[in-house]
Write an enzyme that holds these catalytic residues in place. Structure first.
Site, PDB file in Angstrom:
ATOM      1  N   ASP A 189       0.935  -1.472  -0.031  1.00  0.00           N
ATOM      2  CA  ASP A 189      -0.046  -0.396   0.295  1.00  0.00           C
ATOM      3  C   ASP A 189       1.563   0.925  -0.049  1.00  0.00           C
ATOM      4  O   ASP A 189       1.902   1.197   1.086  1.00  0.00           O
ATOM      5  CB  ASP A 189      -0.790  -0.044   1.424  1.00  0.00           C
ATOM      6  CG  ASP A 189      -1.976   0.858   1.440  1.00  0.00           C
ATOM      7  OD1 ASP A 189      -2.392   2.342   0.572  1.00  0.00           O
ATOM      8  OD2 ASP A 189      -3.380   0.955   2.137  1.00  0.00           O
ATOM      9  N   VAL A 190       0.931   1.654  -1.138  1.00  0.00           N
ATOM     10  CA  VAL A 190       1.812   3.118  -1.528  1.00  0.00           C
ATOM     11  C   VAL A 190       1.581   4.249  -0.162  1.00  0.00           C
ATOM     12  O   VAL A 190       2.781   5.122  -0.006  1.00  0.00           O
ATOM     13  CB  VAL A 190       2.023   3.105  -2.791  1.00  0.00           C
ATOM     14  CG1 VAL A 190       2.514   2.445  -3.774  1.00  0.00           C
ATOM     15  CG2 VAL A 190       0.296   3.829  -3.395  1.00  0.00           C
ATOM     16  N   TYR A 203      -7.708  14.613  -9.668  1.00  0.00           N
ATOM     17  CA  TYR A 203      -6.805  14.371 -10.338  1.00  0.00           C
ATOM     18  C   TYR A 203      -5.430  14.664 -11.203  1.00  0.00           C
ATOM     19  O   TYR A 203      -4.452  15.048 -11.249  1.00  0.00           O
ATOM     20  CB  TYR A 203      -7.351  13.566 -11.054  1.00  0.00           C
ATOM     21  CG  TYR A 203      -6.670  12.246 -12.082  1.00  0.00           C
ATOM     22  CD1 TYR A 203      -6.792  11.369 -11.609  1.00  0.00           C
ATOM     23  CD2 TYR A 203      -6.591  12.894 -13.430  1.00  0.00           C
ATOM     24  CE1 TYR A 203      -5.451   9.853 -11.878  1.00  0.00           C
ATOM     25  CE2 TYR A 203      -5.551  11.445 -14.101  1.00  0.00           C
ATOM     26  CZ  TYR A 203      -5.020  10.684 -13.797  1.00  0.00           C
ATOM     27  OH  TYR A 203      -4.993   9.055 -14.508  1.00  0.00           O
TER      28      TYR A 203
END
Length: 333
Positions: free
Chosen positions: A113-114, A252
């Site tokens: 999980d980054v 985004y």
């Protein structure tokens, strides 16, 4: 109305031309990127094409359980590298591995999980113990919560944390594990044209900030972090709509703007490394790809979307450093 129709037609033509370019580029064999090795056999000079990578070459791909990340894993495995597919969700990752194995490919899985530092530390320790390091890092893990014409920023914190800080976390954690070599280690960040500083559409309208982020020599971690922090603060207090941020896919786009700036900053820092310890970092836009991230509304296939990322990872004579690419060519930030 006629002008609007004409613009739509022109946009469609441009898009089709770009897709044709991608399809043509994908037919160019990787051997064109490999070093010719000359050997004398008797009086004849024989030229062999030699790939710089082998089964010993370790490639780590984040968010590899589906979409572009999965396809990058598949293509790298087809080229014979040792590929480590990672994903936040273990069960999804294991399913992806099974699917690749059924296709005759050998890929290794590890949970990652980054945005979780303990998960990253566990992964890095496992990587060190089992492989001694890595040669290629593809930062693909990313999230997007806006589909179609929606432009909600309710998930802005999660988007910035995953798409920008996730990449930053991974690079900082894996840099000490990048294996020294004559061809250099590789970092490929999956980004987007939506994060362009100087695109005709969707760019930030704050000219002073744009100029600051454009100046590679004066770029700093603090400036990039401050930019995303300011955006998130304005999301909190409701002033983001009038503060000059991109008009569509706002959170985004800001996250990818930060990725692009961070790629250039790291390229400047890494360019000072001596021969034999080079690390080449670049980012690329896969295009509008039919994946879960776009609600399967894209124009490009995942094969087309993954192609430039794999190309950047495997170039044998690496001339790209701190560049933004698409369709196997450099594009403007």
């Amino acid at each position: 109305r006629e002008r609007e129709m004409g613009n739509k037609e022109k946009a469609k033509e441009r898009r089709e031309k770009r897709l044709q370019e991608i399809r043509f580029q994908m037919t160019v064999p990787y051997s064109d990127n490999q070093r010719p090795v000359r050997r004398k056999t008797g009086v004849e000079l024989q030229v062999e094409v030699q790939m710089w990578w082998s089964k010993e070459t370790v490639a780590v791909v984040t968010g590899g359980n589906r979409g572009i990340g999965f396809e990058i894993c598949r293509q790298l495995a087809l080229h014979g590298l040792t590929v480590i597919l990672t994903s936040r969700d273990s069960s999804a990752g294991v399913e992806s591995i099974k699917s690749l194995e059924e296709g005759g490919l050998c890929v290794v899985y590890h949970q990652l999980d980054v945005v979780d530092h303990s998960s990253i530390n566990q992964f890095v320790e496992w990587l060190r113990e089992n492989y001694g390091g890595l040669d290629i890092l593809v930062n693909n893990a990313g999230v997007n919560f806006n589909l179609g014409s929606d432009n909600s920023v309710e998930n802005a914190h999660k988007v910035i944390e995953t798409n920008y800080y996730g990449i930053k976390n991974m690079i900082e954690a894996t840099l000490p594990l990048m294996k020294p070599s004559l061809v250099g280690a590789r970092i490929v960040n999956v980004s987007s044209r939506l994060g362009r500083l100087n695109g005709r559409r969707n760019r930030i309208s704050n000219v002073a900030l744009r100029e600051e982020l454009s100046d590679v020599e004066s770029l700093t971690d603090e400036l990039i972090d401050r930019t995303v922090s300011t955006f998130l603060q304005q999301v909190e207090d409701g002033t983001w709509t009038t503060s000059g941020w991109p008009q569509v896919y706002t959170d985004y786009s800001v996250s990818k703007l930060a990725v692009n700036a961070y790629t250039r900053l790291m390229a400047r820092k890494l360019s000072e490394r001596p021969e034999g310890q080079k690390i080449y970092i670049n980012c690329y836009c896969p295009g509008w790809v039919k994946t879960a991230l776009t609600g399967y509304a894209g124009n490009n296939t995942v094969e087309e979307g993954a192609d430039t990322g794999v190309w950047l990872a495997l170039l044998s004579v690496q001339t790209f450093m701190g560049k933004f690419c698409a369709e196997r060519r450099e594009i403007n930030f």
